[in-house]
Scaffold this motif. Structure first.
Motif, PDB file in Angstrom:
ATOM      1  N   GLY A  64       0.796  -1.226   0.000  1.00 36.17           N
ATOM      2  CA  GLY A  64       0.000   0.000   0.000  1.00 36.17           C
ATOM      3  C   GLY A  64       0.820   1.263   0.000  1.00 36.17           C
ATOM      4  N   GLY A  65       2.146   1.140   0.080  1.00 36.90           N
ATOM      5  CA  GLY A  65       3.000   2.322   0.103  1.00 36.90           C
ATOM      6  C   GLY A  65       3.273   2.861  -1.290  1.00 36.90           C
ATOM      7  N   ASP A  66       3.865   4.057  -1.338  1.00 34.06           N
ATOM      8  CA  ASP A  66       4.162   4.728  -2.606  1.00 34.06           C
ATOM      9  C   ASP A  66       5.646   4.681  -2.908  1.00 34.06           C
ATOM     10  OD1 ASP A  66       1.530   5.333  -2.979  1.00 34.06           O
ATOM     11  OD2 ASP A  66       1.676   7.393  -2.208  1.00 34.06           O
ATOM     12  N   LEU A  67       5.940   4.580  -4.188  1.00 36.37           N
ATOM     13  CA  LEU A  67       7.304   4.645  -4.691  1.00 36.37           C
ATOM     14  C   LEU A  67       7.373   5.806  -5.674  1.00 36.37           C
ATOM     15  CD1 LEU A  67      10.197   3.465  -5.162  1.00 36.37           C
ATOM     16  CD2 LEU A  67       9.169   2.119  -7.030  1.00 36.37           C
ATOM     17  N   THR A  68       8.340   6.693  -5.472  1.00 36.46           N
ATOM     18  CA  THR A  68       8.534   7.824  -6.388  1.00 36.46           C
ATOM     19  C   THR A  68       9.740   7.542  -7.269  1.00 36.46           C
ATOM     20  OG1 THR A  68       7.602   9.410  -4.815  1.00 36.46           O
ATOM     21  CG2 THR A  68       8.972  10.295  -6.577  1.00 36.46           C
ATOM     22  N   VAL A  69       9.522   7.617  -8.563  1.00 36.87           N
ATOM     23  CA  VAL A  69      10.591   7.415  -9.534  1.00 36.87           C
ATOM     24  C   VAL A  69      10.792   8.728 -10.280  1.00 36.87           C
ATOM     25  CG1 VAL A  69      11.378   6.152 -11.562  1.00 36.87           C
ATOM     26  CG2 VAL A  69      10.072   4.973  -9.776  1.00 36.87           C
ATOM     27  N   THR A  70      12.024   9.222 -10.293  1.00 36.03           N
ATOM     28  CA  THR A  70      12.346  10.472 -10.987  1.00 36.03           C
ATOM     29  C   THR A  70      13.128  10.151 -12.246  1.00 36.03           C
ATOM     30  OG1 THR A  70      12.439  11.655  -8.876  1.00 36.03           O
ATOM     31  CG2 THR A  70      13.402  12.737 -10.779  1.00 36.03           C
ATOM     32  N   LEU A  71      12.636  10.661 -13.369  1.00 35.87           N
ATOM     33  CA  LEU A  71      13.275  10.440 -14.655  1.00 35.87           C
ATOM     34  C   LEU A  71      13.971  11.720 -15.105  1.00 35.87           C
ATOM     35  CD1 LEU A  71      10.485   8.491 -16.582  1.00 35.87           C
ATOM     36  CD2 LEU A  71      12.324   7.572 -15.152  1.00 35.87           C
ATOM     37  N   TYR A  72      15.196  11.564 -15.608  1.00 38.54           N
ATOM     38  CA  TYR A  72      15.943  12.683 -16.179  1.00 38.54           C
ATOM     39  C   TYR A  72      16.254  12.329 -17.631  1.00 38.54           C
ATOM     40  CZ  TYR A  72      16.724  13.857 -11.262  1.00 38.54           C
ATOM     41  OH  TYR A  72      16.555  14.154  -9.931  1.00 38.54           O
ATOM     42  N   LEU A  73      15.830  13.201 -18.549  1.00 32.27           N
ATOM     43  CA  LEU A  73      16.104  12.927 -19.954  1.00 32.27           C
ATOM     44  C   LEU A  73      16.136  14.228 -20.742  1.00 32.27           C
ATOM     45  CD1 LEU A  73      12.896  11.641 -21.745  1.00 32.27           C
ATOM     46  CD2 LEU A  73      12.859  12.550 -19.433  1.00 32.27           C
ATOM     47  N   THR A  74      16.916  14.210 -21.824  1.00 35.40           N
ATOM     48  CA  THR A  74      17.019  15.344 -22.739  1.00 35.40           C
ATOM     49  C   THR A  74      16.570  14.871 -24.114  1.00 35.40           C
ATOM     50  OG1 THR A  74      18.876  16.278 -21.495  1.00 35.40           O
ATOM     51  CG2 THR A  74      18.555  17.069 -23.740  1.00 35.40           C
ATOM     52  N   PRO A  75      15.329  15.175 -24.486  1.00 39.55           N
ATOM     53  CA  PRO A  75      14.825  14.706 -25.782  1.00 39.55           C
ATOM     54  C   PRO A  75      15.620  15.311 -26.938  1.00 39.55           C
ATOM     55  CG  PRO A  75      13.030  15.400 -24.345  1.00 39.55           C
ATOM     56  CD  PRO A  75      14.296  15.862 -23.711  1.00 39.55           C
ATOM     57  N   THR A  76      15.849  14.497 -27.942  1.00 41.52           N
ATOM     58  CA  THR A  76      16.551  14.950 -29.140  1.00 41.52           C
ATOM     59  C   THR A  76      15.639  14.986 -30.350  1.00 41.52           C
ATOM     60  OG1 THR A  76      17.259  12.663 -29.561  1.00 41.52           O
ATOM     61  CG2 THR A  76      18.764  14.078 -28.315  1.00 41.52           C
ATOM     62  N   THR A  77      14.409  14.563 -30.178  1.00 40.23           N
ATOM     63  CA  THR A  77      13.463  14.521 -31.285  1.00 40.23           C
ATOM     64  C   THR A  77      12.142  15.106 -30.819  1.00 40.23           C
ATOM     65  OG1 THR A  77      14.512  12.525 -32.157  1.00 40.23           O
ATOM     66  CG2 THR A  77      12.302  13.054 -32.971  1.00 40.23           C
ATOM     67  N   ALA A  78      11.605  16.017 -31.628  1.00 37.79           N
ATOM     68  CA  ALA A  78      10.316  16.618 -31.290  1.00 37.79           C
ATOM     69  C   ALA A  78       9.186  15.737 -31.816  1.00 37.79           C
ATOM     70  CB  ALA A  78      10.215  18.020 -31.875  1.00 37.79           C
ATOM     71  N   GLY A  79       8.051  15.793 -31.159  1.00 36.39           N
ATOM     72  CA  GLY A  79       6.884  15.016 -31.563  1.00 36.39           C
ATOM     73  C   GLY A  79       6.399  14.117 -30.447  1.00 36.39           C
ATOM     74  N   ASN A  80       5.621  13.096 -30.812  1.00 38.25           N
ATOM     75  CA  ASN A  80       5.085  12.160 -29.825  1.00 38.25           C
ATOM     76  C   ASN A  80       6.085  11.039 -29.559  1.00 38.25           C
ATOM     77  OD1 ASN A  80       2.623  13.557 -29.632  1.00 38.25           O
ATOM     78  ND2 ASN A  80       1.828  12.496 -31.444  1.00 38.25           N
ATOM     79  N   GLY A  81       6.184  10.641 -28.294  1.00 40.06           N
ATOM     80  CA  GLY A  81       7.113   9.591 -27.931  1.00 40.06           C
ATOM     81  C   GLY A  81       6.592   8.750 -26.786  1.00 40.06           C
ATOM     82  N   VAL A  82       7.336   7.683 -26.451  1.00 43.96           N
ATOM     83  CA  VAL A  82       6.954   6.764 -25.378  1.00 43.96           C
ATOM     84  C   VAL A  82       8.164   6.542 -24.482  1.00 43.96           C
ATOM     85  CG1 VAL A  82       6.161   4.441 -24.795  1.00 43.96           C
ATOM     86  CG2 VAL A  82       5.228   5.608 -26.806  1.00 43.96           C
ATOM     87  N   ILE A  83       7.915   6.577 -23.185  1.00 44.50           N
ATOM     88  CA  ILE A  83       8.930   6.210 -22.199  1.00 44.50           C
ATOM     89  C   ILE A  83       8.495   4.887 -21.578  1.00 44.50           C
ATOM     90  CG2 ILE A  83      10.066   6.828 -20.051  1.00 44.50           C
ATOM     91  CD1 ILE A  83       9.555   9.747 -20.733  1.00 44.50           C
TER      92      ILE A  83
END
Length: 645
Positions: free
Chosen positions: A239-258
């Motif tokens: 029942g606890g929470d996990l926080t995940v922090t993502l760091y990224l520098t996109p190189t392509t504009a438009g729609n994407g998926v992580i």
């Protein structure tokens, strides 16, 4: 009750004899569980005859309708690996192993039922047939319902015969969540990212199962070469929470998926659990419009990107309409005017641009200054907006404008500092100029010579004085040129004539503090008869008696040495003229009784001059070179006169 037929010797030793029993049958109605007493009488039989030697006894029994059963040992639970377990992850099926003994004398089928105190166990009743005086083992499938938290539970196994409970047994278990996790996404801080910049995404996940340990996270994306994922902890309770922090520098504009991968385990097994999440994102690219002058100075104005007033906008790839203002006002006399676009987009203030990645456009402007150059006198002017650094031709202005009434306007230059000689200026700032004129009034200085019955006016000088300016002269510097005749001239006074009246001063220094109109200064000179010197005073006269009778006039030539006034010498006939030659060579003419003023052309000079002007009556006589020669010859005549004397 039933037993084996015939006689049976029971184990054990009975002193003095044997134990026998006689089979008997309990007939319905049977009151299961009821207790009865059986009376037995045993008599001695001799020669097949019953003797009175008998004994009696009794035995208690419970009436039953089926052979009783008992649970042998303690039931236990095994998992799918046939391992005995007492910790049961929920949402799983297990086998409950129960051994049952039939203590009766006939084979019988019993019913086995399973229940628990927490209500987490689900099992269907099962039947098992156990031979008389034998045992049988049954595997009862049990299903442990899902649980988010560990729970201590008690399972009870009951064996029924003909609906009656024969025996029961209990075992303690721990019901566990079915597994650690799975985790579910609670929130994502953003799904809109900026191309070329480091973006930070915070994802909150909740553990819906048992405690997850040894948590590791990974992330990949099709819009960034590297995605760094950092979990807030390595263990999350149920029942606890996990926080995940993502760091990224996109190189392509438009729609994407992580794609986010979560790997973890738990304390109740060696299994590894994996959760996978797909997060859809949109990567924006930056569209920037710079407005600068051609020299690089920023222009303080906003562009319009698809109708939105801004100079920078994060956009999705596509087509955009960009506009900039044609004119950007800085002040009333400074502005920027659009000139052209960078990147070859032409000179229109509105363009259409296809954007697929970071795009920077520059609109170049030319700085303009307002120029206003006017001359209210001539009506000439130049005005308008001019580019910085361009040149402007100034209006052609005459040096002066005369009004023929003793006044004139004189062009002095321009109010913005340009002298009157300037014809072309360079525009490097706003210019507001007016032609500067000064009103000047004419001041005429005249010598007025009076006496001997006449008055002569000689203009000594004409001066232009600024309106309101001062003017000062010394009359003695304007003494007439005939200051050495026989009768000298003496300064009398000055008369100042203006449009508003006249005034007189006896001072030889004439000072006017403010000139506000045309002015004439008359310097009045009078003949001083007291100083007349006769012939014996050193005046040598050489009389050239050229006598003409009737209408021929007499001409007398005189050499004038020191006197300031001379009188006619000669005949008294009408028309007789007297000619005098001053010592400096100046020749004068006079009619009878006239004063003979002599004035040099240049102030203070008493030398021979070509074109010396004198007056004879109202006429002006110019002394020529020929007359100079006559003056020179007069010296010879003087010598001759001495000889004749």
């Amino acid at each position: 009750m039933s037993g084996p037929s015939g006689t049976q010797e029971y184990s054990g030793v009975i002193p003095g004899g044997y134990a026998y029993y006689v089979p008997f049958e309990i007939v319905p109605p049977i009151y299961n569980g009821a207790t009865y007493t059986a009376q037995v009488t045993a008599c001695l039989v001799v020669n097949n005859a019953i003797t009175p030697d008998c004994v009696s006894g009794s035995a208690n029994y419970v009436e039953e309708d089926h052979p009783p059963a008992t649970i042998v040992g303690t039931p236990y639970i095994v998992n799918s690996n046939n391992q005995e377990v007492t910790a049961l992850p929920s949402n799983n099926t297990y086998r409950l192993v129960v051994s049952i003994e039939n203590t009766g004398y006939i084979s019988y089928t019993y019913t086995v039922e399973v229940s628990d105190s927490a209500g987490l166990i689900s099992a269907q009743p099962m039947q098992v047939t156990v031979p008389a005086q034998g045992e049988a083992t049954i595997n009862v499938p049990i299903y442990v319902k899902p649980s988010n938290n560990p729970i201590s539970d008690t399972i009870t196994v009951s064996v029924y015969g003909d609906g009656y409970l024969d025996n029961s047994a209990s075992i303690g278990i721990n019901v566990l969540p079915s597994r650690p996790g799975p985790f579910t996404i609670v929130s994502v801080s953003t799904t809109i990212l900026h191309e070329g910049e480091q973006n930070v995404i915070t994802i909150t996940l909740q553990n819906t199962g048992y405690t997850a340990s040894n948590i590791e996270v990974t992330a990949v994306s099709n819009i960034a070469s590297n995605v760094y994922a950092v979990p807030s902890t390595t263990q999350v309770d149920s029942g606890g929470d996990l926080t995940v922090t993502l760091y990224l520098t996109p190189t392509t504009a438009g729609n994407g998926v992580i794609t986010l991968g979560l790997t973890y385990s738990w304390p109740f097994g060696s299994g590894v659990f994996i959760d996978t999440f797909k997060i859809n994102v949109t990567v924006l690219t930056q569209l920037t419009v710079n407005l600068v002058s051609v020299d690089g100075t920023p222009v303080n104005a906003l562009a319009s990107i698809n109708g939105q007033e801004t100079n920078s906008l994060w956009v999705t790839p596509g087509t955009y309409v960009i506009s900039v203002p044609g004119t950007v006002s800085i002040s009333n006399d400074e502005q920027y005017v659009f000139d052209y676009w960078s990147n070859g987009y032409g000179t229109s203030t509105t363009i259409t641009v296809n954007v697929n990645g970071p795009t920077t456009l520059t609109a170049y402007y030319i700085k303009e200054y307002y120029v206003s150059i006017t001359d209210p006198v001539t009506g000439k002017s130049v005005s308008g907006w001019f580019n910085k650094g361009s040149t402007v031709n100034l209006p052609s202005i005459p040096p002066s404008i005369s009004y023929n009434n003793g006044s004139r306007l004189v062009f002095q230059g321009w109010s913005c500092g340009y002298p009157a000689s300037t014809t072309v200026i360079t525009v490097n700032s706003p210019i507001n100029c007016m032609a500067q004129w000064v009103m000047q009034y004419q001041v005429i200085v005249e010598d007025v010579i009076s006496g001997l019955g006449s008055s002569t006016t000689i203009t000594e000088g004409t001066y232009w004085v600024d309106k309101g300016g001062s003017f000062s002269i010394n009359a003695l510097n304007y003494k007439p040129n005939n200051s050495n005749p026989i009768i000298p001239l003496a300064y009398s006074h000055a008369v100042i004539q203006t449009s508003t009246g006249s005034s007189t001063t006896s001072s030889s220094v004439v000072s006017l503090s403010s000139i506000n109109g045309p002015t004439t200064i008359e310097l009045v000179w009078n003949y001083n008869l007291v100083n007349v010197i006769g012939l014996g005073a050193g005046v040598a006269l050489l009389g050239l008696g050229i006598a003409y009778r009737d209408k021929v006039r007499y001409v007398t030539t005189m050499i004038i040495r020191r006197a300031t006034t001379m009188v006619r010498r000669g005949g008294s006939e009408p028309g007789t003229a007297v000619r005098g030659v001053a010592e400096d060579g100046t020749r004068v003419y006079a009619q009878s009784s006239e004063e003979l003023p002599v004035r040099p052309i240049e102030e203070g000079t008493r030398v021979r001059q070509e074109g010396t002007v004198v007056r004879s009556g109202e006429s002006t006589v110019v002394r020529t070179n020929e007359e100079k020669e006559d003056a020179e010859s007069s010296g010879q005549q003087k010598e001759e006169t001495k000889d004749k004397g």
